[in-house]
Design a protein around this motif. Structure first.
Motif, mmCIF file in Angstrom:
data_model
loop_
_atom_site.group_PDB
_atom_site.id
_atom_site.type_symbol
_atom_site.label_atom_id
_atom_site.label_comp_id
_atom_site.label_asym_id
_atom_site.label_seq_id
_atom_site.Cartn_x
_atom_site.Cartn_y
_atom_site.Cartn_z
ATOM 1 N N SER A 143 0.835 -1.065 -0.082
ATOM 2 C CA SER A 143 -0.156 -0.205 0.036
ATOM 3 C C SER A 143 0.887 1.259 -0.034
ATOM 4 C CB SER A 143 -0.685 0.018 1.157
ATOM 5 O OG SER A 143 -0.127 0.392 2.305
ATOM 6 N N TYR A 246 -1.388 7.640 -4.418
ATOM 7 C CA TYR A 246 -2.207 6.356 -4.517
ATOM 8 C C TYR A 246 -1.568 5.237 -5.282
ATOM 9 C CZ TYR A 246 -5.773 9.747 -3.393
ATOM 10 O OH TYR A 246 -6.644 10.394 -2.656
ATOM 11 N N SER A 295 -7.079 0.277 -2.126
ATOM 12 C CA SER A 295 -8.037 0.587 -1.071
ATOM 13 C C SER A 295 -8.469 2.036 -0.911
ATOM 14 C CB SER A 295 -7.995 0.237 0.333
ATOM 15 O OG SER A 295 -7.808 -1.276 0.284
ATOM 16 N N ARG A 296 -7.066 2.839 -0.856
ATOM 17 C CA ARG A 296 -7.220 4.283 -1.086
ATOM 18 C C ARG A 296 -7.911 5.022 -2.357
ATOM 19 N NH1 ARG A 296 -2.030 7.747 0.487
ATOM 20 N NH2 ARG A 296 -1.971 7.230 2.549
ATOM 21 N N ARG A 298 -9.632 3.690 -4.438
ATOM 22 C CA ARG A 298 -11.306 3.080 -4.270
ATOM 23 C C ARG A 298 -12.029 4.040 -3.307
ATOM 24 N NH1 ARG A 298 -10.978 -2.144 -2.511
ATOM 25 N NH2 ARG A 298 -10.025 -2.997 -4.712
ATOM 26 N N ARG A 299 -11.551 4.336 -2.096
ATOM 27 C CA ARG A 299 -12.143 5.318 -1.127
ATOM 28 C C ARG A 299 -12.103 6.756 -1.544
ATOM 29 N NH1 ARG A 299 -9.282 3.393 3.037
ATOM 30 N NH2 ARG A 299 -7.824 5.444 2.607
ATOM 31 N N ASP A 300 -10.742 7.094 -1.879
ATOM 32 C CA ASP A 300 -10.870 8.718 -2.270
ATOM 33 C C ASP A 300 -11.194 9.055 -3.545
ATOM 34 O OD1 ASP A 300 -9.778 8.725 0.450
ATOM 35 O OD2 ASP A 300 -7.921 9.708 -0.219
ATOM 36 N N GLY A 302 -12.931 7.002 -5.929
ATOM 37 C CA GLY A 302 -13.930 6.097 -6.557
ATOM 38 C C GLY A 302 -13.469 5.473 -7.791
ATOM 39 N N GLU A 304 -12.006 2.144 -9.806
ATOM 40 C CA GLU A 304 -12.216 0.682 -9.834
ATOM 41 C C GLU A 304 -11.775 0.500 -11.259
ATOM 42 O OE1 GLU A 304 -13.002 -1.576 -7.893
ATOM 43 O OE2 GLU A 304 -14.100 -0.639 -6.231
#
Ligand code: G4F
Length: 339
Positions: A143, A246, A295-296, A298-300, A302, A304
């Motif tokens: 990560s 990221y 994950s970051r 995806r979260r910040d 959006g 995919e």
């Protein structure tokens, strides 16, 4: 350089616009109404990957080793966003001229950041970083907080560029971000990279143009995605309120053997009948189990990945078959110095 500034009024400068990622990113930004200015290698012809958009972009051949000329370019172009995608990217050739690798891949981003600081510190800067900075990774999946531990001159040069970007953000207050991208492929990928090497061979063998394929380590594993998905993440990173680094990855490992199996099976072939191991292609210091945790992103952001491994490889084989059937120009000739 001439060009009409579109209604959106935003200008992006892309170094390495003639590469796989540069060409997809240029298309993406044009679709969004940007004025796009690209930096290409001095003296090179217009790269095949951007021939179809040549009339819609502006090109400059400024030497990225010349800080003064980079500053002049920024003052002439006045970009709001700079995407630094230039540099050598084939890992094995980095062992041959690690000094050149350090200069172009490692130091050029630092020169760009210095030019941004002195000309227009409001410019938003994207640095093309890579999973190769994790090298002999100290944890899996990796990560944004995984320690950097490069294992080849390419990874070492990229690590310097990565920290130059982090320092410009944290020390100078620039909007500078590093996108740590895992392997990303497409029909525009250079033929020296394993995905394109395999899809091109599956196409040629199925068309009766070849019979065998020499490969290195089939057990090597990578986290592969589609370049068209990954350049969306680059753009999203520069649209955020605050700059952050990221990891951009699929989060899934596949072996080179899986890649061969899927590509050949797509053409009704058994890879085991055609693939031969050539020990000279096995890398001496292989990076192991590089798999990203996005994950970051995806979260910040959006973000995919839309295209998954099997579909990506089938799409690349189809593109290679079509290219041979239509006798179309070859996109993705190996970059200079690639073995
Ligand atoms: O396709 P590759 O040459 O890509 P590699 O070395 O992972 O690097 C790519 O991805 C990185 C991460 O995004 C970037 F930083 C870098 O710039 C580049 O885009 O090799 C993939 C794997 C390796 O494990 C290699 O050992 O395939 C293995 N492999 C096995 N046989 C082969 C071969 N690679 C190549 N190129 N050719 C072979 O015959």
């Amino acid at each position: 350089m001439t060009g009409v500034v579109p209604a959106l009024g935003r200008t992006a400068l892309i170094t390495g616009i003639g590469g796989q990622d540069g060409s997809y990113l240029a298309e993406h930004l044009l679709d969004k109404g940007y004025r796009v200015v690209g930096v290409v290698r001095r003296g090179s012809a217009v790269p095949a990957r951007i021939a179809h958009i040549r009339s819609r972009i502006e090109l400059s051949d400024v030497d990225l080793l010349d800080e003064g000329r980079i500053a002049d370019l920024l003052l002439a172009v006045r970009p709001q966003e700079v995407y630094n995608l230039a540099g050598h990217s084939f890992v094995p050739s980095s062992w041959e001229r690690s000094d050149l690798m350090a200069d172009v891949t490692g130091l050029a981003p630092a020169r760009l950041l210095e030019a941004i600081r002195t000309t227009d510190p409001a410019i938003r800067f994207y640095q093309a970083s890579t999973s190769e900075i994790f090298g002999n990774a100290l944890e899996s999946p990796q990560s944004e907080t995984t320690p950097v531990n490069p294992r080849n001159p390419y990874g070492a040069a990229k690590a310097f560029a990565h920290f130059s970007t982090v320092n410009a953000r944290e020390g100078l207050g620039l909007f500078a971000v590093s996108g740590i991208l895992y392997n990303h492929e497409s029909p525009r990928r250079g033929l020296e990279f394993v995905s394109r090497k395999v899809t091109d061979a599956a196409a040629r063998i199925s068309l009766g143009m070849a019979d065998s394929l020499a490969m290195g380590n089939l057990d090597a594993q990578r986290d592969w995605g589609f370049a068209g998905d990954y350049i969306r993440a680059m753009w999203l990173m520069l649209q955020q309120d605050a700059p952050r680094d990221y990891v951009i990855a699929s989060g899934t490992l596949h072996s080179v053997r899986d890649l061969c199996r899927v590509a050949f099976a797509h053409m009704g072939l058994d890879y085991e009948r055609h693939v031969k191991i050539d020990p000279s292609l096995v890398r001496p210091a292989e990076t192991v189990r590089l798999v990203g945790d996005p994950s970051r992103a995806r979260r910040d952001l959006g973000w995919e990945p839309a295209m998954l491994f099997d579909h990506l490889i089938a799409m690349m084989v189809d593109a290679d078959v079509e290219r041979y059937r239509n006798g179309r120009a070859h996109v993705g000739q190996p970059e200079p110095g690639a073995g």
